[in-house]
Motif scaffolding. Structure first.
Motif, short mmCIF file in Angstrom:
data_model
loop_
_atom_site.label_atom_id
_atom_site.label_comp_id
_atom_site.label_asym_id
_atom_site.label_seq_id
_atom_site.Cartn_x
_atom_site.Cartn_y
_atom_site.Cartn_z
N ILE A 87 1.16 19.86 -22.71
CA ILE A 87 -0.26 20.01 -23.10
C ILE A 87 -0.65 18.75 -23.88
O ILE A 87 0.09 18.30 -24.75
CB ILE A 87 -0.47 21.26 -23.98
N HIS A 88 -1.78 18.18 -23.55
CA HIS A 88 -2.23 16.97 -24.24
C HIS A 88 -3.75 16.94 -24.34
O HIS A 88 -4.45 17.68 -23.65
CB HIS A 88 -1.71 15.71 -23.53
N ASP A 89 -4.24 16.04 -25.22
CA ASP A 89 -5.69 15.81 -25.30
C ASP A 89 -6.00 14.43 -24.73
O ASP A 89 -5.10 13.74 -24.24
CB ASP A 89 -6.20 15.98 -26.73
N HIS A 90 -7.26 14.05 -24.77
CA HIS A 90 -7.66 12.75 -24.26
C HIS A 90 -8.31 11.92 -25.35
O HIS A 90 -9.20 11.12 -25.06
CB HIS A 90 -8.60 12.91 -23.07
N CYS A 91 -7.87 12.15 -26.59
CA CYS A 91 -8.31 11.29 -27.68
C CYS A 91 -9.85 11.29 -27.79
O CYS A 91 -10.44 10.28 -28.16
CB CYS A 91 -7.81 9.88 -27.42
N VAL A 96 -12.65 11.69 -15.65
CA VAL A 96 -12.76 12.28 -14.31
C VAL A 96 -11.49 11.94 -13.56
O VAL A 96 -11.04 10.78 -13.58
CB VAL A 96 -14.01 11.76 -13.57
N GLU A 97 -10.87 12.96 -12.97
CA GLU A 97 -9.58 12.76 -12.33
C GLU A 97 -9.67 13.25 -10.89
O GLU A 97 -10.10 14.37 -10.64
CB GLU A 97 -8.50 13.56 -13.06
N GLY A 98 -9.28 12.40 -9.95
CA GLY A 98 -9.32 12.78 -8.53
C GLY A 98 -7.93 12.70 -7.93
O GLY A 98 -7.14 11.84 -8.31
N TYR A 143 -7.93 20.01 -23.44
CA TYR A 143 -6.49 20.28 -23.48
C TYR A 143 -6.03 20.78 -22.12
O TYR A 143 -6.61 21.72 -21.57
CB TYR A 143 -6.16 21.30 -24.56
N HIS A 144 -4.99 20.16 -21.59
CA HIS A 144 -4.53 20.54 -20.26
C HIS A 144 -3.13 20.02 -19.97
O HIS A 144 -2.61 19.17 -20.71
CB HIS A 144 -5.51 20.01 -19.19
N THR A 145 -2.56 20.54 -18.90
CA THR A 145 -1.31 19.97 -18.35
C THR A 145 -1.60 19.60 -16.89
O THR A 145 -2.49 20.19 -16.25
CB THR A 145 -0.15 20.99 -18.36
N ILE A 146 -0.84 18.64 -16.40
CA ILE A 146 -0.90 18.26 -14.98
C ILE A 146 0.53 18.24 -14.48
O ILE A 146 1.44 17.77 -15.19
CB ILE A 146 -1.52 16.86 -14.78
N ARG A 147 0.73 18.74 -13.27
CA ARG A 147 2.09 18.76 -12.71
C ARG A 147 2.01 18.67 -11.19
O ARG A 147 1.09 19.22 -10.58
CB ARG A 147 2.77 20.08 -13.12
FE FE2 Z 1 -4.87 14.30 -18.98
#
Ligand code: FE2
Length: 193
Positions: A87-91, A96-98, A143-147
């Motif tokens: 889990i992380h933030d983006h400061c 936008v993530e594609g 706040y999110h995770t990516i996998r």
């Molecule tokens: Fe992220």
């Protein structure tokens, strides 16, 4: 400033420049999300070959472009099967993530009331996103995770941040469901060649 030329790079940059001229953060991220989906599905942009090479033991981050005029950054990320983030933030930055190729699982979390120096999060939604799909994150809902949930396929995603994200906060679970502890993480960049 382009790290390296690649086919369609001008088209990509022009589309982002047009989006960031929209003014408000929701207008910018809406426009960027639409543009990014169209660009990925249109196959007119070919990312540099190195972007498809995963790194050992962690996902790879390669900066493709940083805008001198607008401050935004374009980072390609490469996810070997099973690689992901805590889990992380983006400061505090919008993003936008594609998904360019493969598939990614994104889980969003809402931050609950802290418990002493322990952080608490609750998952509030998850998606599995395939090529040509894009999502946006606007703080404080960041706040999110990516996998990469695949067993055998590398995934590549393109991330556009409002600024140069050199570090972020990550949250590691404490044993016994005691919540999470916050750590600062410096974000490195892999070479583009
Ligand atoms: Fe992220």
């Amino acid at each position: 400033m382009l790290t390296t030329e690649f086919p369609g790079c001008r088209k990509l940059i022009d589309a982002i420049d047009a989006a960031v001229a929209k003014g408000s953060t929701p207008a910018i991220t809406d426009s960027l999300r639409n543009s990014l989906c169209k660009l990925i599905r249109g196959h007119e942009v070919e990312l540099p070959a190195c972007v498809f090479e995963p790194a050992e033991g962690r996902y790879a981050r390669r900066e493709l472009y940083r805008s001198d005029d607008h401050g935004y950054c374009v980072v390609a990320m490469t996810w070997a099967p099973g690689q992901g983030t805590p889990i992380h933030d983006h400061c505090g930055m919008w993003c936008v993530e594609g998904v360019w190729s493969g598939a990614l699982e994104v889980v969003q979390y809402e931050r609950m009331a802290d418990d002493g120096d322990h952080y608490r999060f609750q998952p509030v939604g998850s998606i599995q996103a395939g090529p040509g799909s894009a999502g946006s994150l606007i703080p404080p809902h960041e706040y999110h995770t990516i996998r990469n949930p695949s067993d055998d396929t590398v995934a590549v995603s393109l991330h556009i941040y409002s600024g140069n994200m050199t570090h972020c906060a990550i949250f590691q679970p404490l044993p016994g469901e005691l919540g999470y502890r916050r750590h600062d993480r410096q974000l490195g960049l892999d070479p583009v060649h």
